[in-house]
Structure formats: C-alpha cells, structure tokens
Scaffold this motif. Structure first.
Motif, PDB file in Angstrom:
ATOM      1  N   SER A  12      37.958  29.257  48.782  1.00 63.94           N
ATOM      2  CA  SER A  12      37.671  27.959  48.175  1.00 63.94           C
ATOM      3  C   SER A  12      36.307  27.962  47.498  1.00 63.94           C
ATOM      4  CB  SER A  12      37.736  26.873  49.250  1.00 63.94           C
ATOM      5  OG  SER A  12      37.400  25.632  48.703  1.00 63.94           O
ATOM      6  N   SER A  55      36.277  30.085  44.352  1.00 64.01           N
ATOM      7  CA  SER A  55      36.973  29.444  43.233  1.00 64.01           C
ATOM      8  C   SER A  55      36.080  28.452  42.495  1.00 64.01           C
ATOM      9  CB  SER A  55      38.241  28.751  43.723  1.00 64.01           C
ATOM     10  OG  SER A  55      37.922  27.565  44.441  1.00 64.01           O
ATOM     11  N   MET A  56      34.994  28.022  43.139  1.00 62.71           N
ATOM     12  CA  MET A  56      34.075  27.049  42.537  1.00 62.71           C
ATOM     13  C   MET A  56      32.858  27.695  41.879  1.00 62.71           C
ATOM     14  SD  MET A  56      33.993  24.251  45.540  1.00 62.71           S
ATOM     15  CE  MET A  56      35.490  23.881  46.453  1.00 62.71           C
ATOM     16  N   ASN A  86      31.745  26.483  38.529  1.00 62.25           N
ATOM     17  CA  ASN A  86      31.417  25.065  38.394  1.00 62.25           C
ATOM     18  C   ASN A  86      30.333  24.727  39.411  1.00 62.25           C
ATOM     19  OD1 ASN A  86      31.297  22.266  38.530  1.00 62.25           O
ATOM     20  ND2 ASN A  86      33.477  22.021  38.101  1.00 62.25           N
ATOM     21  N   ASP A  97      28.190  22.312  39.869  1.00 61.44           N
ATOM     22  CA  ASP A  97      28.123  20.979  40.474  1.00 61.44           C
ATOM     23  C   ASP A  97      29.103  20.836  41.632  1.00 61.44           C
ATOM     24  OD1 ASP A  97      26.121  20.167  38.748  1.00 61.44           O
ATOM     25  OD2 ASP A  97      27.509  19.270  37.304  1.00 61.44           O
ATOM     26  N   THR A  98      30.319  21.294  41.419  1.00 67.19           N
ATOM     27  CA  THR A  98      31.332  21.222  42.474  1.00 67.19           C
ATOM     28  C   THR A  98      30.970  22.136  43.629  1.00 67.19           C
ATOM     29  OG1 THR A  98      33.022  20.738  40.816  1.00 67.19           O
ATOM     30  CG2 THR A  98      33.805  21.481  42.950  1.00 67.19           C
ATOM     31  N   LEU A  99      30.523  23.343  43.311  1.00 69.24           N
ATOM     32  CA  LEU A  99      30.112  24.288  44.344  1.00 69.24           C
ATOM     33  C   LEU A  99      28.960  23.726  45.164  1.00 69.24           C
ATOM     34  CD1 LEU A  99      30.237  27.099  45.682  1.00 69.24           C
ATOM     35  CD2 LEU A  99      28.623  27.867  43.920  1.00 69.24           C
ATOM     36  N   GLU A 100      27.984  23.144  44.495  1.00 64.16           N
ATOM     37  CA  GLU A 100      26.822  22.605  45.202  1.00 64.16           C
ATOM     38  C   GLU A 100      27.230  21.509  46.179  1.00 64.16           C
ATOM     39  OE1 GLU A 100      22.341  20.903  44.347  1.00 64.16           O
ATOM     40  OE2 GLU A 100      23.731  21.070  42.671  1.00 64.16           O
ATOM     41  N   ALA A 101      28.077  20.603  45.753  1.00 61.97           N
ATOM     42  CA  ALA A 101      28.515  19.517  46.637  1.00 61.97           C
ATOM     43  C   ALA A 101      29.257  20.078  47.850  1.00 61.97           C
ATOM     44  CB  ALA A 101      29.397  18.539  45.866  1.00 61.97           C
ATOM     45  N   ARG A 102      30.152  21.013  47.609  1.00 61.01           N
ATOM     46  CA  ARG A 102      30.925  21.601  48.716  1.00 61.01           C
ATOM     47  C   ARG A 102      30.033  22.399  49.653  1.00 61.01           C
ATOM     48  NH1 ARG A 102      36.444  22.976  49.274  1.00 61.01           N
ATOM     49  NH2 ARG A 102      36.694  23.861  51.339  1.00 61.01           N
ATOM     50  N   ASP A 152      27.887  20.138  51.856  1.00 61.04           N
ATOM     51  CA  ASP A 152      28.700  19.564  52.925  1.00 61.04           C
ATOM     52  C   ASP A 152      28.925  20.594  54.029  1.00 61.04           C
ATOM     53  OD1 ASP A 152      30.572  17.565  54.127  1.00 61.04           O
ATOM     54  OD2 ASP A 152      32.051  19.107  53.623  1.00 61.04           O
TER      55      ASP A 152
END
Length: 130
Positions: free
Chosen positions: A57, A60-61, A64, A66-71, A74
C-alpha cells in the motif's frame, strides 16, 4: 524518488507476492536483533499478514507524496502508540532489507536495494514526523 526507483521498488513488492516467508524472516531477524521489540507484537501471526499488505500500500503511493505523507503519518502515530522509537525505524529498515535479500536472492540486487533504501528512508521519515 525517480520514476525508475519507484518502479524497482514496485517490482520488489510484486516479487513478494505468494512469499509469506518474507514476513517470517523479517520478524525472526527483528526479534534476534532487538528481543525487546517482541513485546510490541502480541499477535505476531496477525502482524505477519499485515506487513506485506501495508508495504504494498505504501509503495503504491510513492508517486503521490501528499497521499503517502498522510498515510505514513497515520501509520507513524499508531506505531508511536505501540512504543516504537526512532532507533527502531533504522533497525527495521536494516532487518527488512536483509529479509528481502534472504527471500529474493538475486532478484534483490544492488539497484533494487538502493531504491528500496530510498523508499523506506522516505516512508520512515514521514512516519516519524507524525
């Protein structure tokens, strides 16, 4: 990371498909290198199942940020709650690379190892920034 590095890391993840021994080797090596970490994993069997899926997962980010950073933030916050400290991340990266080399052999050559190191360095830095 370059598109070529991201592709190499994605290929490493693809090669792990159907190889549950990767997670086994990772945790075996981790617990030998740092026995105190075993207490962080009360259900190692469940964690083994999650490891490769979570890696896939995150990989796969990589394209991207921004998406990787948020995930990653978390995931980092959850890991902090389990007692994970900065020194554990370095150790986990080293153990993971060794487990990949064990399981994949020649399919985890110098180019793949270098790309993997960049990817896991980025991800763990983001996790620690949470």
């Amino acid at each position: 990371m370059t598109p070529e590095e991201i592709q190499l890391v994605a290929e490493v993840i693809d090669r792990l498909d159907g190889r549950p021994e990767f997670a086994d080797r990772f945790y075996e090596r981790l617990f030998v290198a740092a026995p105190q970490t075993q207490a962080m994993f009360p259900d190692v069997a469940a964690q083994r199942l999650k490891l490769t899926a979570e890696l896939a997962s995150m990989v796969s980010m990589l394209g991207n940020l921004d998406t990787l950073e948020a995930r990653a933030r978390d995931l980092g916050a959850r890991h902090r709650g389990y007692g994970v400290r900065a020194s554990h991340y370095r150790l986990a990266r080293e153990v993971m690379a060794a487990a990949l080399a064990d399981v994949l052999g020649d399919e985890f050559g110098p180019d793949e190892a270098a790309a993997w190191n960049r990817a896991t360095s980025l991800i763990t830095e983001l996790m620690m920034s949470a």
